[in-house]
Structures are given as C-alpha cells and as structure tokens.
Design a protein around this motif. Sequence first.
Motif, mmCIF file in Angstrom:
data_model
loop_
_atom_site.group_PDB
_atom_site.id
_atom_site.type_symbol
_atom_site.label_atom_id
_atom_site.label_comp_id
_atom_site.label_asym_id
_atom_site.label_seq_id
_atom_site.Cartn_x
_atom_site.Cartn_y
_atom_site.Cartn_z
ATOM 1 N N GLN A 53 -2.035 13.910 4.113
ATOM 2 C CA GLN A 53 -1.274 15.144 4.167
ATOM 3 C C GLN A 53 0.207 14.873 4.427
ATOM 4 N N ALA A 54 1.068 15.744 3.908
ATOM 5 C CA ALA A 54 2.510 15.577 4.075
ATOM 6 C C ALA A 54 2.901 15.582 5.548
ATOM 7 N N ASP A 55 2.318 16.496 6.332
ATOM 8 C CA ASP A 55 2.671 16.575 7.754
ATOM 9 C C ASP A 55 2.320 15.291 8.480
ATOM 10 N N GLU A 63 4.965 12.769 7.620
ATOM 11 C CA GLU A 63 6.240 13.154 8.222
ATOM 12 C C GLU A 63 6.275 12.811 9.703
ATOM 13 N N ARG A 64 5.151 13.010 10.413
ATOM 14 C CA ARG A 64 5.105 12.659 11.833
ATOM 15 C C ARG A 64 5.318 11.157 12.022
ATOM 16 N N LEU A 65 4.678 10.352 11.174
ATOM 17 C CA LEU A 65 4.857 8.906 11.270
ATOM 18 C C LEU A 65 6.305 8.508 10.990
ATOM 19 N N ARG A 73 0.852 -1.186 0.000
ATOM 20 C CA ARG A 73 0.000 0.000 0.000
ATOM 21 C C ARG A 73 0.889 1.238 0.000
ATOM 22 N N ILE A 74 0.578 2.213 -0.852
ATOM 23 C CA ILE A 74 1.406 3.400 -0.974
ATOM 24 C C ILE A 74 0.582 4.661 -0.761
ATOM 25 N N SER A 75 1.191 5.644 -0.092
ATOM 26 C CA SER A 75 0.665 7.007 -0.004
ATOM 27 C C SER A 75 1.785 7.930 -0.445
ATOM 28 N N HIS A 76 1.522 8.763 -1.446
ATOM 29 C CA HIS A 76 2.536 9.645 -2.016
ATOM 30 C C HIS A 76 1.982 11.068 -2.000
ATOM 31 N N VAL A 77 2.741 11.990 -1.413
ATOM 32 C CA VAL A 77 2.271 13.362 -1.247
ATOM 33 C C VAL A 77 3.320 14.331 -1.785
ATOM 34 N N CYS A 78 2.863 15.292 -2.580
ATOM 35 C CA CYS A 78 3.710 16.389 -3.053
ATOM 36 C C CYS A 78 3.341 17.648 -2.274
ATOM 37 N N ASP A 79 4.341 18.317 -1.734
ATOM 38 C CA ASP A 79 4.100 19.526 -0.949
ATOM 39 C C ASP A 79 5.201 20.526 -1.286
ATOM 40 N N GLY A 80 5.042 21.229 -2.406
ATOM 41 C CA GLY A 80 6.100 22.120 -2.862
ATOM 42 C C GLY A 80 7.310 21.302 -3.285
ATOM 43 N N ARG A 137 8.968 19.463 -1.334
ATOM 44 C CA ARG A 137 9.053 18.272 -0.488
ATOM 45 C C ARG A 137 8.157 17.171 -1.036
ATOM 46 N N GLN A 138 8.709 15.964 -1.157
ATOM 47 C CA GLN A 138 7.936 14.801 -1.558
ATOM 48 C C GLN A 138 8.107 13.726 -0.496
ATOM 49 N N ILE A 139 6.975 13.234 -0.006
ATOM 50 C CA ILE A 139 6.990 12.242 1.067
ATOM 51 C C ILE A 139 6.093 11.090 0.672
#
Length: 345
Positions: A215-217, A220-222, A79-86, A88-90
């Motif tokens: 969400q990216a945040d 990132e917390r995880l 399972r994948i979650s991909h987030v673009c935030d400016g 930053r890519q997480i």
Amino acid sequence: MAIARGAVRLVAVLLLATSLPGRAAFPVDGDAAGQSASNPSAPRDIGEWIQRMQGAWCQRSYSGTFVVLASSGAMASSRISHVCDGARQIERVEALSGTPRTIFRRNEEVRTFLPQSKTVRLNTRDASSLFPQWREVRGAALSRFYVARPLGQERVAGYMADVVWLQPLDMLRFGYRLWSERETGLVLKLQTIGSEGRVLEQVAFSELDLKSPVQADQLERLMDTTAGYRVVASTVVKTTARAEGWTLRQPVAGFVPVSCYRRSPGATNAAHGVLQCTYSDGLATVSLFIQPFDPQHHSVATQMTGMGATQMLTQRLAPDVWLTAVGEVPLQTLQLFASQLERLR
C-alpha cells in the motif's frame, strides 16, 4: 559504479514518464491507437509502443525482483515495490547486492537510505539515473531516429510479452530490445544493443507480482522514518545552460535540452557547485556536468570509459573548467557533445 547505476536503471525503463499519470508522451493518430488497443497484434509505430509502456507504469502497482547484467559479466539485483495512488506514485527500491542502500521515490522526491553510514540523502529525481526512464521530451522526434520492429512473443518472469526492437537509424545512439507484458504493456525486460548487435546491458525481472498487496501509505511511512539517520540535502537550483554561460554551437542530431540544474552538496556556495545539463532524444539521455577544474582531483588528459550501456568522457574544457559527459550512448556521441560545448562568457 556503472553496475550500481544499472541496477537503478531497470527502475528507470519502468519510470517511462515524468508527466502526470495518464498523460501521453508521444502523440499518436487516434484511429491507429484505437486499433492497437482493440487488437494487441496490430502493428504499432514507435510512439504507440512507448505510449503503451508509459501507461502501464502510470496505472499499475507491482512488486518484484530485477537483475542487471553488463556485458563485462558484472551483475546486480534489486527488489522493487511500485504503487499508484491517484496522482501520487511511490516506490521503494532495495539493493540486494553491492553496497546496502534503499531508494524511495515519491513523485519527484527521492530519498536514499545508506544504512552503513546511517545517512539519508535527499534529492529530486534524476531522470538519467533512475528500468531506463523514457519520458516526455518536447521537441524530440523519435520516428526520425528509431524504427520499431516487432520480433514476436516470449515468456519473461511467468508472463507472456511482446518483443520489439527499437532500431536506431544512425550511429549516435544505441538500440533497444524490449519485452512488453501482453496485457498491461509493462516492460519486463530490456536489452541495450550496440552498433555490432552486441548486448551491452540487460535488465529483467526474475520474478514479478502484478497484484502487489503493498500500500502507498505503508511505503510512505517507511520513506518518512529517518530517526537515527543523518539527513543530507543537496541544494538544487533550476537554471538553463545559457543562463549559466554555456551553449552548444550546433545541436547534436535528435537531442534536445530537457533540464539544467546547479547542484551543491551543502546549503551554501550553490553558485560554485556542479552544473548538470541533460539532453535527450526521447529514449537516450546525455548529462553534461560542468564544474571548476581542480588539479588535485582532475586529470589533465581526456579520459573515456564505459561499462555496459553507460559511457563516460571526462576532459579539461578550459584552464578553469572540468567537463564530465555521461550517457547511455556511444562514446562518439559524448565526444560530439564535448566538441560543441561553448562558453558564452
């Protein structure tokens, strides 16, 4: 092991670029690019196909489940979650089969959580290991070694996709059949094709959400929560093959050097670790791992193995040197690399 690599490899077709978001990996003619953008059905050359898919990865957030199927019948899912935030890519990739593990990637930083051993492994991104990763490769000339042949449209994971065959023009590389989502260009499915037209490996989304609420945040917390885990960091020193005393007598056609690192599992003795030099033609990647020969762990005889698209060659290169060559290429390509590898000192 190979199918586990393959499970992270579907991520690695989605990780189509290592450059900054939005940077084109393969230059294309401005007029041709404009025509393709305004008319999705207009013919594209191979550079335009790759640029379109790279842009989808750089600019889209999504979540979903993908399945990897090898020609042997071995299967894995993640399972994948991909987030673009400016800039930053997480992303988070959770294995749903095999050994429990969760891989987080924040730009070039990678953290692998292994809950059974309560261990977190820290590293930089390995281009060859993370939906296959096709990245910017300076000096690579894709059009000399592949041709793009459109095959129509099909539906994958609920989305319409353009199907294209990236056909190799010699026997040193495999071909690829790609399903690229019509609106965004995101790769939904990929097959690696052998010389006789056999599917060696398939990676595909079984379900996909292109409007993911993740969400990216949150990711990132995880990623940063390592309490209760033992953190293991590899020592990685950037270098070159020549600086380490190695070279290829003759380049392997189409493949150019893209990175070289000396790796050590601990904080000391980095100089005695494993040297990893990676070469790519812009699609296929070969990694050469060079390390001291250890009679307790290494065989004297050359060994060649393959599972799905991943092939591996191991051999004693010199009385004191052990070579492991790994890549999504035919075995003859790995043999050619091994035969051309020369010690300078």
